[in-house]
Design a protein around this motif. Structure first.
Motif, PDB file in Angstrom:
ATOM      1  N   LEU A 126       3.397 -11.483   4.521  1.00 36.44           N
ATOM      2  CA  LEU A 126       3.860 -10.116   4.702  1.00 36.44           C
ATOM      3  C   LEU A 126       2.681  -9.220   4.368  1.00 36.44           C
ATOM      4  O   LEU A 126       2.016  -9.441   3.359  1.00 36.44           O
ATOM      5  CB  LEU A 126       5.039  -9.825   3.771  1.00 36.44           C
ATOM      6  CG  LEU A 126       5.649  -8.439   3.843  1.00 36.44           C
ATOM      7  CD1 LEU A 126       6.416  -8.262   5.156  1.00 36.44           C
ATOM      8  CD2 LEU A 126       6.592  -8.213   2.671  1.00 36.44           C
ATOM      9  N   LEU A 127       2.393  -8.234   5.221  1.00 32.74           N
ATOM     10  CA  LEU A 127       1.232  -7.380   5.026  1.00 32.74           C
ATOM     11  C   LEU A 127       1.657  -5.931   4.883  1.00 32.74           C
ATOM     12  O   LEU A 127       2.614  -5.499   5.521  1.00 32.74           O
ATOM     13  CB  LEU A 127       0.282  -7.511   6.219  1.00 32.74           C
ATOM     14  CG  LEU A 127      -0.211  -8.935   6.474  1.00 32.74           C
ATOM     15  CD1 LEU A 127       0.583  -9.557   7.580  1.00 32.74           C
ATOM     16  CD2 LEU A 127      -1.666  -8.948   6.773  1.00 32.74           C
ATOM     17  N   SER A 128       0.918  -5.196   4.050  1.00 38.42           N
ATOM     18  CA  SER A 128       1.172  -3.773   3.874  1.00 38.42           C
ATOM     19  C   SER A 128      -0.063  -3.123   3.263  1.00 38.42           C
ATOM     20  O   SER A 128      -0.937  -3.807   2.737  1.00 38.42           O
ATOM     21  CB  SER A 128       2.381  -3.551   2.971  1.00 38.42           C
ATOM     22  OG  SER A 128       2.738  -2.186   2.972  1.00 38.42           O
ATOM     23  N   CYS A 129      -0.120  -1.793   3.318  1.00 37.86           N
ATOM     24  CA  CYS A 129      -1.265  -1.050   2.800  1.00 37.86           C
ATOM     25  C   CYS A 129      -0.807   0.142   1.968  1.00 37.86           C
ATOM     26  O   CYS A 129       0.283   0.656   2.153  1.00 37.86           O
ATOM     27  CB  CYS A 129      -2.112  -0.507   3.953  1.00 37.86           C
ATOM     28  SG  CYS A 129      -2.725  -1.757   5.070  1.00 37.86           S
ATOM     29  N   LEU A 130      -1.673   0.570   1.068  1.00 36.09           N
ATOM     30  CA  LEU A 130      -1.515   1.858   0.409  1.00 36.09           C
ATOM     31  C   LEU A 130      -2.486   2.790   1.119  1.00 36.09           C
ATOM     32  O   LEU A 130      -3.704   2.606   1.068  1.00 36.09           O
ATOM     33  CB  LEU A 130      -1.814   1.761  -1.086  1.00 36.09           C
ATOM     34  CG  LEU A 130      -0.757   1.039  -1.905  1.00 36.09           C
ATOM     35  CD1 LEU A 130      -1.224   0.854  -3.339  1.00 36.09           C
ATOM     36  CD2 LEU A 130       0.569   1.774  -1.861  1.00 36.09           C
TER      37      LEU A 130
END
Length: 157
Positions: A126-130
């Motif tokens: 699972l990928l995400s960014c700030l």
């Protein structure tokens, strides 16, 4: 605009042979589920100061990502608890995958936003960014399994 202000994150899923459309309203802090066979809808609050795993989703729901047949993942836009959260559609409970703590700037603005929610084709990452910090995260289950069969033990790369 009057009924669903600041709509974001829309996904289509088949659950129990029912065509369902999910979307969130940032301003109302609600997740809506529209049954496309009956054209009826239900909604639930996304805001919770006490999630079952100790997290606290307090601000505006943003992106949505369906994972398998039982989970909708979502991000939080702005506020002091940007992160990645999910709703178990079987139990109705919200849980936290990742939550960052952000302090307001001198003007009282938090500024940080979680973006780029995606899952790998294998379902194992699972990928995400700030957004403001420019940090990207890859989440994996400690047992190497897929996110469709969620386990609370995660690794962050």
């Amino acid at each position: 605009k009057e009924y669903f202000p600041n709509v974001e994150g829309i996904v289509f899923m088949h659950i129990d042979n029912k065509p369902l459309l999910f979307f969130v309203s940032k301003r109302r802090r609600r997740l809506y589920k529209l049954n496309l066979d009956t054209f009826t809808f239900t909604s639930t609050m996304t805001q919770s100061n006490e999630l079952i795993d100790g997290g606290s989703f307090q601000n505006d729901p943003d992106q949505l990502l369906p994972v398998g047949k039982h989970f909708i993942y979502h991000t939080e836009e702005g506020g002091g608890t940007p992160g990645v959260y999910f709703k178990d559609l079987r139990s109705g409970q919200y849980r936290t995958i990742f939550q960052d703590e952000v302090k307001p700037d001198k003007d009282g603005d938090y500024g940080e936003e979680t973006t780029g929610l995606a899952i790998s084709p294998s379902g194992k990452c699972l990928l995400s960014c700030l957004q403001d910090r420019g940090e990207c995260f890859v989440f994996e289950r400690e047992d190497g399994g897929i996110f469709e069969d969620l386990s609370p033990k995660l690794r962050i790369r």
